[in-house]
Design an enzyme around this catalytic site. Structure first.
Site, PDB file in Angstrom:
ATOM      1  N   PHE A   1     -75.058 -18.771 -46.845  1.00  0.00           N
ATOM      2  CA  PHE A   1     -74.382 -19.474 -45.756  1.00  0.00           C
ATOM      3  C   PHE A   1     -74.512 -18.725 -44.438  1.00  0.00           C
ATOM      4  CE2 PHE A   1     -72.099 -21.609 -49.192  1.00  0.00           C
ATOM      5  CZ  PHE A   1     -71.867 -22.871 -48.675  1.00  0.00           C
ATOM      6  N   ASP A   2     -74.845 -19.443 -43.390  1.00  0.00           N
ATOM      7  CA  ASP A   2     -74.702 -18.966 -42.027  1.00  0.00           C
ATOM      8  C   ASP A   2     -73.193 -18.924 -41.732  1.00  0.00           C
ATOM      9  OD1 ASP A   2     -75.302 -18.467 -39.242  1.00  0.00           O
ATOM     10  OD2 ASP A   2     -74.902 -20.590 -38.880  1.00  0.00           O
ATOM     11  N   LEU A   3     -72.805 -18.234 -40.664  1.00  0.00           N
ATOM     12  CA  LEU A   3     -71.379 -18.150 -40.314  1.00  0.00           C
ATOM     13  C   LEU A   3     -71.039 -19.053 -39.130  1.00  0.00           C
ATOM     14  CD1 LEU A   3     -68.563 -16.903 -40.628  1.00  0.00           C
ATOM     15  CD2 LEU A   3     -69.359 -14.953 -39.244  1.00  0.00           C
ATOM     16  N   ASP A   4     -71.497 -18.687 -37.936  1.00  0.00           N
ATOM     17  CA  ASP A   4     -71.147 -19.440 -36.726  1.00  0.00           C
ATOM     18  C   ASP A   4     -71.761 -20.833 -36.745  1.00  0.00           C
ATOM     19  OD1 ASP A   4     -69.802 -17.232 -35.773  1.00  0.00           O
ATOM     20  OD2 ASP A   4     -71.458 -16.531 -34.518  1.00  0.00           O
TER      21      ASP A   4
ATOM     22  N   ILE B   1     -78.171 -22.322 -46.006  1.00  0.00           N
ATOM     23  CA  ILE B   1     -77.417 -23.398 -45.350  1.00  0.00           C
ATOM     24  C   ILE B   1     -77.010 -22.945 -43.960  1.00  0.00           C
ATOM     25  CG2 ILE B   1     -75.371 -24.867 -45.498  1.00  0.00           C
ATOM     26  CD1 ILE B   1     -75.355 -24.057 -48.562  1.00  0.00           C
TER      27      ILE B   1
END
Length: 217
Positions: free
Chosen positions: A9-12, A166
């Site tokens: 997973f990406d964060l921002d 993602i």
């Protein structure tokens, strides 16, 4: 649907919406160069890509000045901007369901890992992730492809076909391609459908609820 075991997973723009914190800190940094930004919406392009690159690309700063801008940005971000942020509706519930369904969740962000760790802990999301990969404050590992490669090196994954990246920007999709991973673009963040299509995303989903159905039904 192809079955995945590891979700990067990406964060921002993917787990949280950092718009206020990031754009306000970018404006603060630009002000130190005599650049006044009155409409913070024009700075959403800074959400996702490495900051150094964005200051050079969007405001044509030299690399030396861009480094100074990043330092100025962090002056405010470390104290205030870090927490001018909120979780997207349904994300915490999704992460809880994914871990209960035995998916292994990895965070792969271009944000410095010391900031990412604080954000996950602040929002009580840290317990859902098996590993956190981010950049260093000195600029090492700031490209998304480098972050993903680092996660793959550090976490014991033998079969890359079991991994899905993602994220909400083209950098997530292109970084996945660099590492021969499948990718998913999400449209509730800051990237458009066209951006994901051009980058070559394997899947493009509109909402958190669509993600839940994709992985859990």
């Amino acid at each position: 649907m192809k079955k995945y075991s590891y979700l990067f997973f990406d964060l921002d723009g993917t787990l949280t919406d950092p718009k206020i914190g990031i754009t306000t800190c970018v404006a603060y940094a630009l002000e130190s160069f005599g650049i006044q930004v009155t409409n913070l919406d024009t700075l959403t392009c800074f959400i996702g890509p490495p900051l150094l690159d964005s200051f050079m690309e969007y405001y044509h700063l030299s690399k030396e000045d861009a480094k100074k801008a990043v330092e100025k940005y962090r002056e405010r971000f470390t104290k205030i901007g870090l927490f001018e942020n909120h979780i997207y509706d349904g994300i915490e519930e999704l992460l809880k369901e994914l871990t209960a369904s035995h998916y292994q969740l990895i965070l792969a962000t271009s944000k410095p890992h010391i900031y990412a760790k604080k954000i996950l802990k602040f929002f009580h999301l840290d317990s859902y992730f098996s590993f956190l990969a981010g950049s260093e404050l000195n600029g090492t590992r700031s490209k998304k492809g480098e972050v993903i490669a680092y996660a793959l090196e550090q976490y014991p994954i033998l079969d890359r076909s079991q991994v899905l990246m993602i994220g909400d920007r083209k950098h997530d999709i292109l970084g996945a391609k660099e590492n021969h991973l499948d990718s998913m673009g999400v449209l509730f963040g800051y990237g458009s459908r066209e951006e994901h299509l051009l980058a070559g995303a394997d899947y493009i989903l509109e909402s958190v609820e669509e993600m839940r159905k994709f992985f859990l039904t």
